[in-house]
Design a protein around this motif. Structure first.
Motif, PDB file in Angstrom:
ATOM      1  N   LYS A 265       0.833  -1.210   0.000  1.00 42.53           N
ATOM      2  CA  LYS A 265       0.000   0.000   0.000  1.00 42.53           C
ATOM      3  C   LYS A 265       0.859   1.248   0.000  1.00 42.53           C
ATOM      4  CE  LYS A 265      -4.100   1.892   0.217  1.00 42.53           C
ATOM      5  NZ  LYS A 265      -5.072   1.754  -0.893  1.00 42.53           N
ATOM      6  N   ILE A 266       1.946   1.207   0.766  1.00 38.30           N
ATOM      7  CA  ILE A 266       2.861   2.353   0.820  1.00 38.30           C
ATOM      8  C   ILE A 266       3.446   2.633  -0.554  1.00 38.30           C
ATOM      9  CG2 ILE A 266       5.132   3.087   1.666  1.00 38.30           C
ATOM     10  CD1 ILE A 266       4.404   1.814   4.337  1.00 38.30           C
ATOM     11  N   LYS A 267       3.836   1.571  -1.274  1.00 41.06           N
ATOM     12  CA  LYS A 267       4.400   1.753  -2.611  1.00 41.06           C
ATOM     13  C   LYS A 267       3.387   2.386  -3.550  1.00 41.06           C
ATOM     14  CE  LYS A 267       7.861  -1.936  -2.436  1.00 41.06           C
ATOM     15  NZ  LYS A 267       8.320  -3.223  -3.004  1.00 41.06           N
ATOM     16  N   SER A 268       2.131   1.967  -3.426  1.00 35.42           N
ATOM     17  CA  SER A 268       1.085   2.537  -4.270  1.00 35.42           C
ATOM     18  C   SER A 268       0.908   4.030  -3.995  1.00 35.42           C
ATOM     19  CB  SER A 268      -0.238   1.799  -4.029  1.00 35.42           C
ATOM     20  OG  SER A 268      -1.291   2.417  -4.722  1.00 35.42           O
ATOM     21  N   ILE A 269       0.919   4.388  -2.705  1.00 38.36           N
ATOM     22  CA  ILE A 269       0.777   5.795  -2.321  1.00 38.36           C
ATOM     23  C   ILE A 269       1.990   6.599  -2.772  1.00 38.36           C
ATOM     24  CG2 ILE A 269       0.632   7.365  -0.343  1.00 38.36           C
ATOM     25  CD1 ILE A 269      -0.931   5.154   1.115  1.00 38.36           C
ATOM     26  N   PHE A 274       4.599  10.521  -6.283  1.00 40.63           N
ATOM     27  CA  PHE A 274       5.645  10.751  -7.282  1.00 40.63           C
ATOM     28  C   PHE A 274       5.074  11.395  -8.538  1.00 40.63           C
ATOM     29  CE2 PHE A 274       9.324  10.225  -9.816  1.00 40.63           C
ATOM     30  CZ  PHE A 274       8.914   9.745 -11.055  1.00 40.63           C
ATOM     31  N   ASP A 275       3.918  10.909  -8.998  1.00 41.28           N
ATOM     32  CA  ASP A 275       3.292  11.467 -10.211  1.00 41.28           C
ATOM     33  C   ASP A 275       2.998  12.953 -10.045  1.00 41.28           C
ATOM     34  OD1 ASP A 275       1.347   8.446 -10.851  1.00 41.28           O
ATOM     35  OD2 ASP A 275       3.378   9.010 -11.450  1.00 41.28           O
ATOM     36  N   ILE A 276       2.619  13.341  -8.830  1.00 36.07           N
ATOM     37  CA  ILE A 276       2.331  14.751  -8.554  1.00 36.07           C
ATOM     38  C   ILE A 276       3.629  15.554  -8.417  1.00 36.07           C
ATOM     39  CG2 ILE A 276       1.267  16.344  -6.890  1.00 36.07           C
ATOM     40  CD1 ILE A 276      -0.670  14.073  -6.159  1.00 36.07           C
ATOM     41  N   SER A 277       4.642  14.943  -7.805  1.00 34.54           N
ATOM     42  CA  SER A 277       5.896  15.646  -7.500  1.00 34.54           C
ATOM     43  C   SER A 277       6.763  15.879  -8.730  1.00 34.54           C
ATOM     44  CB  SER A 277       6.705  14.853  -6.466  1.00 34.54           C
ATOM     45  OG  SER A 277       5.966  14.654  -5.293  1.00 34.54           O
ATOM     46  N   LEU A 278       6.737  14.933  -9.666  1.00 37.62           N
ATOM     47  CA  LEU A 278       7.675  14.978 -10.784  1.00 37.62           C
ATOM     48  C   LEU A 278       7.540  16.264 -11.611  1.00 37.62           C
ATOM     49  CD1 LEU A 278       9.884  13.591 -12.370  1.00 37.62           C
ATOM     50  CD2 LEU A 278       8.133  12.427 -13.724  1.00 37.62           C
ATOM     51  N   LYS A 279       6.303  16.687 -11.849  1.00 32.65           N
ATOM     52  CA  LYS A 279       6.077  17.887 -12.663  1.00 32.65           C
ATOM     53  C   LYS A 279       6.775  19.093 -12.036  1.00 32.65           C
ATOM     54  CE  LYS A 279       2.418  20.682 -14.729  1.00 32.65           C
ATOM     55  NZ  LYS A 279       0.942  20.869 -14.885  1.00 32.65           N
ATOM     56  N   ASP A 295      15.699   6.562  -6.655  1.00 35.21           N
ATOM     57  CA  ASP A 295      15.604   7.781  -7.465  1.00 35.21           C
ATOM     58  C   ASP A 295      14.196   8.375  -7.406  1.00 35.21           C
ATOM     59  OD1 ASP A 295      17.681   6.004  -9.686  1.00 35.21           O
ATOM     60  OD2 ASP A 295      18.314   7.685  -8.455  1.00 35.21           O
ATOM     61  N   THR A 296      13.207   7.486  -7.402  1.00 28.53           N
ATOM     62  CA  THR A 296      11.816   7.939  -7.283  1.00 28.53           C
ATOM     63  C   THR A 296      11.584   8.613  -5.936  1.00 28.53           C
ATOM     64  OG1 THR A 296      11.017   6.161  -8.714  1.00 28.53           O
ATOM     65  CG2 THR A 296       9.406   7.186  -7.234  1.00 28.53           C
ATOM     66  N   LEU A 297      12.072   7.994  -4.863  1.00 30.50           N
ATOM     67  CA  LEU A 297      11.887   8.548  -3.522  1.00 30.50           C
ATOM     68  C   LEU A 297      12.653   9.860  -3.357  1.00 30.50           C
ATOM     69  CD1 LEU A 297      12.116   5.283  -1.378  1.00 30.50           C
ATOM     70  CD2 LEU A 297      10.075   6.469  -2.200  1.00 30.50           C
ATOM     71  N   ASN A 298      13.789  10.005  -4.042  1.00 33.07           N
ATOM     72  CA  ASN A 298      14.560  11.247  -3.985  1.00 33.07           C
ATOM     73  C   ASN A 298      13.774  12.413  -4.574  1.00 33.07           C
ATOM     74  OD1 ASN A 298      16.754  10.107  -2.728  1.00 33.07           O
ATOM     75  ND2 ASN A 298      17.881   9.733  -4.623  1.00 33.07           N
ATOM     76  N   VAL A 299      13.015  12.143  -5.643  1.00 32.75           N
ATOM     77  CA  VAL A 299      12.174  13.179  -6.254  1.00 32.75           C
ATOM     78  C   VAL A 299      11.106  13.637  -5.256  1.00 32.75           C
ATOM     79  CG1 VAL A 299      10.461  13.649  -8.053  1.00 32.75           C
ATOM     80  CG2 VAL A 299      12.562  12.435  -8.624  1.00 32.75           C
ATOM     81  N   ILE A 300      10.482  12.673  -4.585  1.00 31.84           N
ATOM     82  CA  ILE A 300       9.450  12.999  -3.584  1.00 31.84           C
ATOM     83  C   ILE A 300      10.067  13.793  -2.437  1.00 31.84           C
ATOM     84  CG2 ILE A 300       7.852  12.026  -1.902  1.00 31.84           C
ATOM     85  CD1 ILE A 300       7.489   9.636  -3.781  1.00 31.84           C
ATOM     86  N   SER A 301      11.218  13.324  -1.950  1.00 25.19           N
ATOM     87  CA  SER A 301      11.884  13.974  -0.834  1.00 25.19           C
ATOM     88  C   SER A 301      12.266  15.414  -1.181  1.00 25.19           C
ATOM     89  CB  SER A 301      13.130  13.180  -0.432  1.00 25.19           C
ATOM     90  OG  SER A 301      13.803  13.811   0.628  1.00 25.19           O
TER      91      SER A 301
END
Length: 325
Positions: A265-269, A274-279, A295-301
């Motif tokens: 569930k955490i991965k899904s969230i 990430f989809d919101i953060s990347l832009k 790399d994905t988590l770094n974008v969110i962070s």
């Protein structure tokens, strides 16, 4: 059209203008009252900020034991703000309206959702440090007055440290490291504070020395409190929680199975965030070379840090303060 009809139309038009003007004045007056109440409230709960903006109050520290009352006040302000028609405000008031709204949202996010007072002991240290530094920077205070105000703040620092011990429920390694770093900076400031101030009365500096030593001792007690022993206590609690979970819930919903479900569930969230953060991320950075999930988590962070820093930079605007002087 008869003269009577023309007169009637003009009369109705005049009444409409008076009505709209009175509505505008009503919203303007309501906002002015709310703004003044908010500034008074904000400085009461953030006395170090009052000093920064040239509104010195009686020396005191933020009371973290009344956070729930603080949050309730924020919700009341947000309700009152939502009842004001901002389209009827003048330009300056509109700027102040958005400034107050953004600040309320940030405080609400910080204490209601992130609950930083329960997980970041550094904010208690930073509150004390900012208060002392604000006093030192005041040009309109005499040296003796600075010493007196700092002494009064240091006296009540013991309550601040007690609130910190009582409120912190979760402590990550990162938050612990930040706390240690900030507390060491404050100890250094306190050790050198006598060199920054002068008084013809040696008793003033003697009392300052006593209170700084008392405060440094309190900071070191906090450092011990949040030491490895604290982590061991927390880890023991987690083991106990696992045993109780297995006993009460049973094997069908075992601790490990629930953990696996939660991890998915955490991965899904995280993917949604990430989809919101990347832009937003790509507006300020080149697209990363995607190697693994890190790399994905770094974008969110990065995005969360960016939002946090943006809010900190956008404190109450000078226009908001100046207009209340």
């Amino acid at each position: 059209m008869s003269n009577k009809s023309i007169f009637l139309n003009k009369f109705i038009y005049l009444l409409l203008i008076v009505f709209l003007t009175s509505c505008t004045n009503s919203h303007q007056k309501s906002f002015l009252n709310l703004k003044n109440a908010f500034i008074k409230w904000y400085f009461m709960y953030n006395p170090e900020k009052a000093l920064e903006f040239g509104h010195p109050l009686d020396p005191k520290l933020k009371d973290f034991s009344s956070i729930n009352e603080n949050i309730a006040d924020i919700n009341r302000f947000k309700i009152e703000l939502s009842q004001i028609d901002y389209t009827r405000l003048d330009d300056l008031s509109l700027l102040e309206f958005y400034s107050i709204k953004e600040h309320l949202d940030f405080i609400d996010y910080k204490y209601s959702y992130r609950e930083v007072h329960k997980s970041e002991p550094s904010i208690y240290i930073e509150t004390l440090s900012r208060s002392i530094q604000s006093i030192l920077k005041q040009n309109n205070f005499s040296e003796v007055e600075k010493i007196s105000r700092i002494n009064k703040i240091l006296v009540v620092s013991t309550k601040l440290f007690k609130d910190c011990m009582n409120n912190i429920k979760i402590l990550s390694i990162k938050d612990k490291e930040v706390f240690i770093e900030e507390s060491e900076k404050l100890i250094e400031l306190l050790n050198n504070i006598n060199n920054k101030l002068f008084s013809s009365d040696p008793n003033d500096l003697e009392m300052l020395n006593i209170y700084t030593e008392m405060t440094i001792s309190g900071i070191k007690e906090l450092q011990i409190f949040f030491s490895d022993a604290y982590y061991k206590k927390q880890n023991m609690k987690k083991l106990f929680d696992k045993e109780v979970f297995d006993l009460v819930i049973g094997k069908k919903y075992s601790f490990n199975n629930v953990y696996l479900i939660a991890s998915k569930k955490i991965k899904s969230i995280q993917n949604q965030i990430f989809d919101i953060s990347l832009k937003n991320y790509l507006q300020y950075n080149d697209e990363p070379i995607w190697v693994d999930r890190k790399d994905t988590l770094n974008v969110i962070s990065w995005t969360l840090d960016f939002i946090d820093e943006k809010h900190q930079r956008q404190d109450l605007s000078n226009a908001l303060i100046e207009s209340n002087k």
